[in-house]
Design a protein around this motif. Structure first.
Motif, PDB file in Angstrom:
ATOM      1  N   ARG A 176       0.829  -1.189   0.000  1.00 50.55           N
ATOM      2  CA  ARG A 176       0.000   0.000   0.000  1.00 50.55           C
ATOM      3  C   ARG A 176       0.873   1.253   0.000  1.00 50.55           C
ATOM      4  O   ARG A 176       1.950   1.279   0.576  1.00 50.55           O
ATOM      5  CB  ARG A 176      -0.911   0.021   1.229  1.00 50.55           C
ATOM      6  CG  ARG A 176      -1.638  -1.300   1.448  1.00 50.55           C
ATOM      7  CD  ARG A 176      -2.755  -1.200   2.463  1.00 50.55           C
ATOM      8  NE  ARG A 176      -2.398  -0.561   3.720  1.00 50.55           N
ATOM      9  CZ  ARG A 176      -3.213  -0.431   4.767  1.00 50.55           C
ATOM     10  NH1 ARG A 176      -4.451  -0.904   4.678  1.00 50.55           N
ATOM     11  NH2 ARG A 176      -2.822   0.134   5.864  1.00 50.55           N
ATOM     12  N   GLN A 206      -8.843   5.498  10.870  1.00 50.31           N
ATOM     13  CA  GLN A 206      -9.721   4.466  10.344  1.00 50.31           C
ATOM     14  C   GLN A 206     -10.242   4.819   8.954  1.00 50.31           C
ATOM     15  O   GLN A 206     -10.598   3.936   8.172  1.00 50.31           O
ATOM     16  CB  GLN A 206     -10.903   4.243  11.303  1.00 50.31           C
ATOM     17  CG  GLN A 206     -10.517   3.498  12.573  1.00 50.31           C
ATOM     18  CD  GLN A 206      -9.919   2.137  12.273  1.00 50.31           C
ATOM     19  OE1 GLN A 206     -10.502   1.342  11.536  1.00 50.31           O
ATOM     20  NE2 GLN A 206      -8.754   1.865  12.829  1.00 50.31           N
ATOM     21  N   GLU A 244      -7.962   3.212   6.499  1.00 49.00           N
ATOM     22  CA  GLU A 244      -8.188   1.773   6.398  1.00 49.00           C
ATOM     23  C   GLU A 244      -9.440   1.472   5.580  1.00 49.00           C
ATOM     24  O   GLU A 244      -9.466   0.530   4.789  1.00 49.00           O
ATOM     25  CB  GLU A 244      -8.305   1.160   7.797  1.00 49.00           C
ATOM     26  CG  GLU A 244      -7.049   1.280   8.633  1.00 49.00           C
ATOM     27  CD  GLU A 244      -5.855   0.634   7.948  1.00 49.00           C
ATOM     28  OE1 GLU A 244      -6.024  -0.461   7.359  1.00 49.00           O
ATOM     29  OE2 GLU A 244      -4.756   1.215   7.990  1.00 49.00           O
ATOM     30  N   ARG A 245     -10.479   2.282   5.757  1.00 53.45           N
ATOM     31  CA  ARG A 245     -11.701   2.040   4.995  1.00 53.45           C
ATOM     32  C   ARG A 245     -11.509   2.353   3.514  1.00 53.45           C
ATOM     33  O   ARG A 245     -12.076   1.661   2.650  1.00 53.45           O
ATOM     34  CB  ARG A 245     -12.851   2.855   5.587  1.00 53.45           C
ATOM     35  CG  ARG A 245     -13.341   2.324   6.941  1.00 53.45           C
ATOM     36  CD  ARG A 245     -14.611   3.018   7.384  1.00 53.45           C
ATOM     37  NE  ARG A 245     -14.383   4.405   7.763  1.00 53.45           N
ATOM     38  CZ  ARG A 245     -14.143   4.823   9.004  1.00 53.45           C
ATOM     39  NH1 ARG A 245     -14.078   3.953   9.998  1.00 53.45           N
ATOM     40  NH2 ARG A 245     -13.969   6.102   9.260  1.00 53.45           N
ATOM     41  N   ALA A 291      -9.667  -0.641   2.137  1.00 49.55           N
ATOM     42  CA  ALA A 291     -10.543  -1.808   2.109  1.00 49.55           C
ATOM     43  C   ALA A 291     -11.551  -1.714   0.965  1.00 49.55           C
ATOM     44  O   ALA A 291     -11.855  -2.723   0.302  1.00 49.55           O
ATOM     45  CB  ALA A 291     -11.271  -1.949   3.447  1.00 49.55           C
ATOM     46  N   GLU A 335      -9.977  -2.779  -2.404  1.00 50.77           N
ATOM     47  CA  GLU A 335      -9.355  -4.098  -2.545  1.00 50.77           C
ATOM     48  C   GLU A 335     -10.015  -4.941  -3.634  1.00 50.77           C
ATOM     49  O   GLU A 335      -9.356  -5.763  -4.278  1.00 50.77           O
ATOM     50  CB  GLU A 335      -9.400  -4.849  -1.210  1.00 50.77           C
ATOM     51  CG  GLU A 335      -8.349  -4.373  -0.216  1.00 50.77           C
ATOM     52  CD  GLU A 335      -8.367  -5.185   1.062  1.00 50.77           C
ATOM     53  OE1 GLU A 335      -9.279  -6.035   1.211  1.00 50.77           O
ATOM     54  OE2 GLU A 335      -7.476  -4.981   1.908  1.00 50.77           O
ATOM     55  N   SER A 336     -11.310  -4.731  -3.852  1.00 53.02           N
ATOM     56  CA  SER A 336     -12.014  -5.498  -4.879  1.00 53.02           C
ATOM     57  C   SER A 336     -11.836  -4.905  -6.266  1.00 53.02           C
ATOM     58  O   SER A 336     -12.533  -5.292  -7.206  1.00 53.02           O
ATOM     59  CB  SER A 336     -13.506  -5.585  -4.543  1.00 53.02           C
ATOM     60  OG  SER A 336     -14.076  -4.290  -4.461  1.00 53.02           O
ATOM     61  N   HIS A 389      -6.893  -0.044  -6.805  1.00 52.56           N
ATOM     62  CA  HIS A 389      -5.916  -1.116  -6.983  1.00 52.56           C
ATOM     63  C   HIS A 389      -5.184  -0.866  -8.295  1.00 52.56           C
ATOM     64  O   HIS A 389      -5.769  -0.378  -9.268  1.00 52.56           O
ATOM     65  CB  HIS A 389      -6.633  -2.468  -7.023  1.00 52.56           C
ATOM     66  CG  HIS A 389      -5.726  -3.638  -6.856  1.00 52.56           C
ATOM     67  ND1 HIS A 389      -4.887  -4.083  -7.859  1.00 52.56           N
ATOM     68  CD2 HIS A 389      -5.510  -4.473  -5.792  1.00 52.56           C
ATOM     69  CE1 HIS A 389      -4.203  -5.132  -7.441  1.00 52.56           C
ATOM     70  NE2 HIS A 389      -4.557  -5.387  -6.185  1.00 52.56           N
TER      71      HIS A 389
END
Length: 312
Positions: free
Chosen positions: A14, A117, A120-121, A124, A127-128, A192
């Motif tokens: 990352r 946070q 992090e969100r 996340a 990621e897909s 990504h």
């Protein structure tokens, strides 16, 4: 019986990226400090006019310094006058600029991180391999769709997307499809490296960028076109992940709070349109507080740290 050895899943690599020139270096430094206060993620800065001394400071802090990516179709005359425009152009090339990383989170230099946070969100959500971004449908916009009433029964759409699609000389059929859609603010987004949207963004950029005065706004227009016209996958996050106001201070915690009840702390603060405060920490804005009062604050990371120090 000993279970067979399983290959370890490689860690997701990352990186958080921003960009600045010499004038925005102080803001970028505060952004870096705010990130480091919450995460040890690798950080990179696209250099579009920093001094040699400023680059040395970043290297000493373990920050990567990147040259901008300027495609052949970029308007050279506009870039010669405003080299910092290369930052917005480079945003759509980050997958090729950073081949050693999987997840790339972009933060404008006039943002800073109040709640880790939120980072992090953002990661996340991407990621897909969808675009993780915040639509401007939050409390900032009292009038979501800019409209000018000409006479009863007749109105003119004045949204950011409609106006910029018109300046880019896009067909009316496209302007009509995106004109009433929420702006996808390119100040904060995560992707990504292998997301399918990258080449689509650059296809639109190659069409739009050579047209007059589009270098500053082409990134947001290209993102909107890729999502709303081409239907590329997107994951929307709430406005706390790219908070542009209205501003609200929680005096009990000394943090900027979301206008929406229950007034949770803002995740990522974005000081767009706050030129005075961006330029000097001494400049303040009087904002309401959760407790019903008012407070004069500077919205920068340095300004909020100073406020906390006075409270403590």
């Amino acid at each position: 019986m000993t279970p067979p050895d399983r290959p370890e899943t490689p860690a997701v690599r990352r990186i958080i990226v921003t960009g600045c020139d010499h004038a925005y270096f102080e803001l970028a430094g505060e952004l870096i400090a705010s990130i480091r206060n919450h995460a040890d993620t690798t950080i990179a800065v696209i250099d579009c006019g920093m001094t040699a001394e400023q680059r040395t400071v970043l290297h000493a802090r373990g920050v990567r310094v990147l040259a901008p990516h300027i495609p052949d179709y970029a308007p050279r005359q506009a870039l010669a006058k405003r080299p910092c425009l290369a930052i917005n152009i480079s945003k759509l090339w980050l997958d090729q600029m950073l081949p050693d990383f999987d997840l790339i989170l972009w933060l404008d230099a006039d943002t800073w991180v109040q709640d880790g946070q939120a980072l992090e969100r953002m990661f996340a959500a991407a990621e897909s391999r969808t675009l993780a971004i915040v639509p401007e449908i939050g409390a900032k916009l009292a009038n979501l769709l800019g409209v000018r009433w000409i006479c009863p029964g007749w109105m003119q759409i004045r949204s950011f997307l409609y106006k910029n699609a018109t300046r880019a000389r896009l067909p009316f059929a496209i302007r009509k499809r995106i004109g009433a859609r929420p702006l996808l603010n390119a100040g904060v987004f995560c992707l990504h490296r292998q997301a399918s949207i990258w080449p689509v963004l650059r296809r639109w950029q190659a069409m739009i960028l050579p047209r007059r005065n589009m270098a500053f706004t082409q990134d947001q227009l290209c993102i909107a076109l890729a999502v709303y016209i081409d239907g590329l996958p997107v994951t929307f996050l709430d406005n706390s992940h790219n908070y542009l106001g209205p501003w609200l201070l929680d005096e009990q915690t000394g943090t900027l709070a979301n206008l929406f009840f229950p007034h949770a702390p803002v995740g990522i603060v974005h000081m767009a349109s706050q030129k005075a405060m961006r330029s000097r920490l001494e400049n303040t804005l009087t904002i309401p507080t959760v407790q019903g009062g008012e407070a004069a604050v500077n919205l920068r990371y340095g300004g909020m740290r100073a406020l906390s120090a006075r409270r403590g």
